[in-house]
Design a protein around this motif. Structure first.
Motif, PDB file in Angstrom:
ATOM      1  N   GLN A   1       1.694 -16.979 -10.049  1.00  4.28           N
ATOM      2  CA  GLN A   1       1.714 -16.084 -11.219  1.00  4.28           C
ATOM      3  C   GLN A   1       0.763 -14.897 -11.086  1.00  4.28           C
ATOM      4  OE1 GLN A   1       1.636 -18.289 -14.864  1.00  4.28           O
ATOM      5  NE2 GLN A   1       1.933 -16.488 -16.133  1.00  4.28           N
ATOM      6  N   PRO A   2       1.122 -13.907 -10.262  1.00  6.70           N
ATOM      7  CA  PRO A   2       0.264 -12.725 -10.088  1.00  6.70           C
ATOM      8  C   PRO A   2       0.193 -11.896 -11.365  1.00  6.70           C
ATOM      9  CG  PRO A   2       2.409 -12.339  -9.121  1.00  6.70           C
ATOM     10  CD  PRO A   2       2.397 -13.786  -9.540  1.00  6.70           C
ATOM     11  N   ARG A   3      -0.878 -11.145 -11.515  1.00  8.32           N
ATOM     12  CA  ARG A   3      -1.000 -10.275 -12.691  1.00  8.32           C
ATOM     13  C   ARG A   3       0.013  -9.148 -12.642  1.00  8.32           C
ATOM     14  NH1 ARG A   3      -6.105  -7.528 -14.461  1.00  8.32           N
ATOM     15  NH2 ARG A   3      -5.945  -6.559 -12.408  1.00  8.32           N
ATOM     16  N   VAL A   4       0.154  -8.540 -11.455  1.00  3.50           N
ATOM     17  CA  VAL A   4       0.963  -7.319 -11.321  1.00  3.50           C
ATOM     18  C   VAL A   4       1.816  -7.412 -10.064  1.00  3.50           C
ATOM     19  CG1 VAL A   4       0.916  -4.801 -11.104  1.00  3.50           C
ATOM     20  CG2 VAL A   4      -0.859  -5.976 -12.454  1.00  3.50           C
ATOM     21  N   VAL A   5       3.113  -7.132 -10.203  1.00  4.69           N
ATOM     22  CA  VAL A   5       4.029  -7.051  -9.065  1.00  4.69           C
ATOM     23  C   VAL A   5       4.483  -5.608  -8.922  1.00  4.69           C
ATOM     24  CG1 VAL A   5       6.282  -7.714  -8.152  1.00  4.69           C
ATOM     25  CG2 VAL A   5       4.835  -9.427  -9.244  1.00  4.69           C
ATOM     26  N   LEU A   6       4.424  -5.088  -7.699  1.00  5.20           N
ATOM     27  CA  LEU A   6       4.949  -3.755  -7.410  1.00  5.20           C
ATOM     28  C   LEU A   6       6.305  -3.911  -6.740  1.00  5.20           C
ATOM     29  CD1 LEU A   6       1.887  -3.129  -7.874  1.00  5.20           C
ATOM     30  CD2 LEU A   6       2.145  -1.277  -6.216  1.00  5.20           C
ATOM     31  N   MET A   7       7.356  -3.518  -7.440  1.00  5.52           N
ATOM     32  CA  MET A   7       8.718  -3.568  -6.918  1.00  5.52           C
ATOM     33  C   MET A   7       9.052  -2.211  -6.327  1.00  5.52           C
ATOM     34  SD  MET A   7      11.745  -4.724  -6.332  1.00  5.52           S
ATOM     35  CE  MET A   7      12.089  -6.287  -7.147  1.00  5.52           C
ATOM     36  N   GLY A   8       9.511  -2.206  -5.066  1.00  5.29           N
ATOM     37  CA  GLY A   8       9.804  -0.920  -4.467  1.00  5.29           C
ATOM     38  C   GLY A   8      10.452  -0.995  -3.107  1.00  5.29           C
ATOM     39  N   ASN A   9      10.303   0.083  -2.373  1.00  5.44           N
ATOM     40  CA  ASN A   9      10.933   0.237  -1.059  1.00  5.44           C
ATOM     41  C   ASN A   9       9.848   0.334   0.021  1.00  5.44           C
ATOM     42  OD1 ASN A   9       9.991   2.967  -1.377  1.00  5.44           O
ATOM     43  ND2 ASN A   9      11.833   3.397  -2.566  1.00  5.44           N
ATOM     44  N   SER A  10      10.102   1.097   1.076  1.00  5.74           N
ATOM     45  CA  SER A  10       9.133   1.182   2.176  1.00  5.74           C
ATOM     46  C   SER A  10       7.819   1.819   1.753  1.00  5.74           C
ATOM     47  CB  SER A  10       9.728   1.970   3.348  1.00  5.74           C
ATOM     48  OG  SER A  10      10.144   3.255   2.926  1.00  5.74           O
TER      49      SER A  10
ATOM     50  N   GLU B   1       6.053  -1.123   0.543  1.00  7.38           N
ATOM     51  CA  GLU B   1       5.826  -2.059   1.648  1.00  7.38           C
ATOM     52  C   GLU B   1       4.718  -1.560   2.584  1.00  7.38           C
ATOM     53  OE1 GLU B   1       8.355  -4.610   4.966  1.00  7.38           O
ATOM     54  OE2 GLU B   1       9.279  -2.836   4.059  1.00  7.38           O
ATOM     55  N   LEU B   2       4.741  -0.273   2.916  1.00  2.56           N
ATOM     56  CA  LEU B   2       3.719   0.294   3.797  1.00  2.56           C
ATOM     57  C   LEU B   2       2.368   0.427   3.095  1.00  2.56           C
ATOM     58  CD1 LEU B   2       5.840   3.031   5.597  1.00  2.56           C
ATOM     59  CD2 LEU B   2       5.004   0.876   6.564  1.00  2.56           C
ATOM     60  N   TRP B   3       2.401   0.545   1.780  1.00  3.19           N
ATOM     61  CA  TRP B   3       1.176   0.661   0.997  1.00  3.19           C
ATOM     62  C   TRP B   3       0.295  -0.572   1.189  1.00  3.19           C
ATOM     63  CZ3 TRP B   3       1.634   2.375  -4.842  1.00  3.19           C
ATOM     64  CH2 TRP B   3       0.357   2.667  -5.342  1.00  3.19           C
ATOM     65  N   VAL B   4       0.890  -1.761   1.022  1.00  6.10           N
ATOM     66  CA  VAL B   4       0.102  -2.986   1.155  1.00  6.10           C
ATOM     67  C   VAL B   4      -0.348  -3.208   2.600  1.00  6.10           C
ATOM     68  CG1 VAL B   4       2.039  -4.598   1.514  1.00  6.10           C
ATOM     69  CG2 VAL B   4      -0.050  -5.400   0.404  1.00  6.10           C
TER      70      VAL B   4
ATOM     71  N   TYR C   1      -2.822  -7.286  -7.214  1.00  2.96           N
ATOM     72  CA  TYR C   1      -1.455  -6.783  -7.148  1.00  2.96           C
ATOM     73  C   TYR C   1      -0.703  -7.510  -6.025  1.00  2.96           C
ATOM     74  CZ  TYR C   1      -3.164  -2.607  -9.726  1.00  2.96           C
ATOM     75  OH  TYR C   1      -3.713  -1.736 -10.638  1.00  2.96           O
ATOM     76  N   VAL C   2       0.598  -7.683  -6.221  1.00  2.80           N
ATOM     77  CA  VAL C   2       1.461  -8.282  -5.209  1.00  2.80           C
ATOM     78  C   VAL C   2       2.587  -7.302  -4.903  1.00  2.80           C
ATOM     79  CG1 VAL C   2       3.171 -10.101  -4.789  1.00  2.80           C
ATOM     80  CG2 VAL C   2       0.955 -10.685  -5.755  1.00  2.80           C
ATOM     81  N   SER C   3       2.850  -7.061  -3.621  1.00  2.00           N
ATOM     82  CA  SER C   3       3.924  -6.147  -3.221  1.00  2.00           C
ATOM     83  C   SER C   3       5.238  -6.897  -3.049  1.00  2.00           C
ATOM     84  CB  SER C   3       3.577  -5.467  -1.898  1.00  2.00           C
ATOM     85  OG  SER C   3       4.717  -4.799  -1.369  1.00  2.00           O
TER      86      SER C   3
ATOM     87  N   ARG D   1      15.260 -10.741 -10.364  1.00  3.13           N
ATOM     88  CA  ARG D   1      14.916 -12.055 -10.934  1.00  3.13           C
ATOM     89  C   ARG D   1      14.071 -12.862  -9.954  1.00  3.13           C
ATOM     90  NH1 ARG D   1      16.123 -14.803 -15.168  1.00  3.13           N
ATOM     91  NH2 ARG D   1      17.667 -13.239 -15.775  1.00  3.13           N
ATOM     92  N   ALA D   2      14.536 -12.932  -8.704  1.00  2.00           N
ATOM     93  CA  ALA D   2      13.829 -13.750  -7.713  1.00  2.00           C
ATOM     94  C   ALA D   2      12.453 -13.198  -7.381  1.00  2.00           C
ATOM     95  CB  ALA D   2      14.672 -13.854  -6.437  1.00  2.00           C
ATOM     96  N   ASP D   3      12.332 -11.867  -7.279  1.00  2.00           N
ATOM     97  CA  ASP D   3      11.102 -11.262  -6.772  1.00  2.00           C
ATOM     98  C   ASP D   3      10.167 -10.751  -7.861  1.00  2.00           C
ATOM     99  OD1 ASP D   3      11.813 -11.857  -4.198  1.00  2.00           O
ATOM    100  OD2 ASP D   3      12.534  -9.851  -3.698  1.00  2.00           O
ATOM    101  N   VAL D   4      10.618 -10.793  -9.128  1.00  2.00           N
ATOM    102  CA  VAL D   4       9.734 -10.367 -10.222  1.00  2.00           C
ATOM    103  C   VAL D   4       9.721 -11.410 -11.343  1.00  2.00           C
ATOM    104  CG1 VAL D   4       9.246  -8.612 -11.971  1.00  2.00           C
ATOM    105  CG2 VAL D   4      10.028  -7.910  -9.710  1.00  2.00           C
TER     106      VAL D   4
END
Length: 230
Positions: free
Chosen positions: A40-49, A52-55, A67-69, A85-88
């Motif tokens: 149960q992370p506080r914050v999920v970042l949903m996105g693209n590359s 992905e490259l940020w983390v 934060y979780v990428s 649903r699965a990733d957030v």
């Protein structure tokens, strides 16, 4: 003979990788294991590359802020919506930060109109809210060209899409992170101090994005407590 065999095996492996990714169109498999392990992370970042490259570039930033990428390279909003649903939702975060749209403009999964891109973002927002998760929307970072899709002229399309996202966010009182303004050159491309390929930020670019993101997320975390009480 041995060299030829190695080449054939390498090509076969590449073919299998492409085939597997096609079978798993939304790439549910990418975070399947991590999703089972995260608590149960506080914050999920949903996105693209970009996410992905940020983390990968600034892992300490994600770790220090909780934060979780969930960024997957090359993905469009249609793919993100399918795996939302699965990733957030199933991770039950307090906040989801949604940064997407540049790969839609690049036609990574085929042509999609700007209103339909916005529609996918709206669907993710509505899914988040329905599940007690505070959504945050983001501006698409500026870009003047896609090296893999040179026939597309993205700068005016990114600007127009960002106007649509901002207007929707203001109308629905959704926190909005403006990555575009501090990173854009007058021609609508990303400032070259922040990128080396016109699309993806380098470390200095992520510094700018972090400065824009953190205060908005902190406010969103406060708002999430009210959302969960409803």
């Amino acid at each position: 003979m041995k060299k030829i065999l190695c080449t054939v095996l390498a090509l076969a492996g590449l073919s299998l990788g492409v085939h597997a990714q096609t079978d798993d169109w939304a790439n549910f498999g990418r975070f399947e294991q991590e999703n089972r392990e995260v608590s149960q992370p506080r914050v999920v970042l949903m996105g693209n590359s970009i996410t992905e490259l940020w983390v990968r570039t600034h892992p300490e930033f994600f770790a220090s802020h909780g934060y979780v990428s969930r960024g997957i390279s090359g993905q469009t909003t249609s793919q993100m919506l399918v795996r939302f649903r699965a990733d957030v939702i199933d991770l039950r975060p307090q906040v989801v930060v949604i940064c997407a749209g540049t790969n839609d403009i690049a036609r990574n999964t085929g042509y999609i109109s700007l209103p339909h891109i916005l529609g996918n973002l709206i669907s993710m927002v509505e899914l988040a809210r329905a599940n007690g998760i505070q959504p945050v929307l983001c501006a698409v970072p500026p870009t003047r060209e896609y090296r893999w899709r040179k026939e597309v002229k993205p700068a005016p399309l990114v600007r127009e899409l960002n106007g649509m996202i901002r207007a929707y966010a203001e109308r629905e009182k959704i926190p909005y992170v403006d990555y575009y303004t501090p990173m854009a050159d007058p021609d609508g491309g990303m400032n070259r101090a922040y990128t080396d390929d016109e699309v993806h930020p380098v470390s200095a670019g992520y510094d700018v994005m972090e400065a824009a993101l953190v205060p908005v997320v902190e406010q969103a975390l406060k708002a999430s407590k009210k959302l969960r009480r409803k």
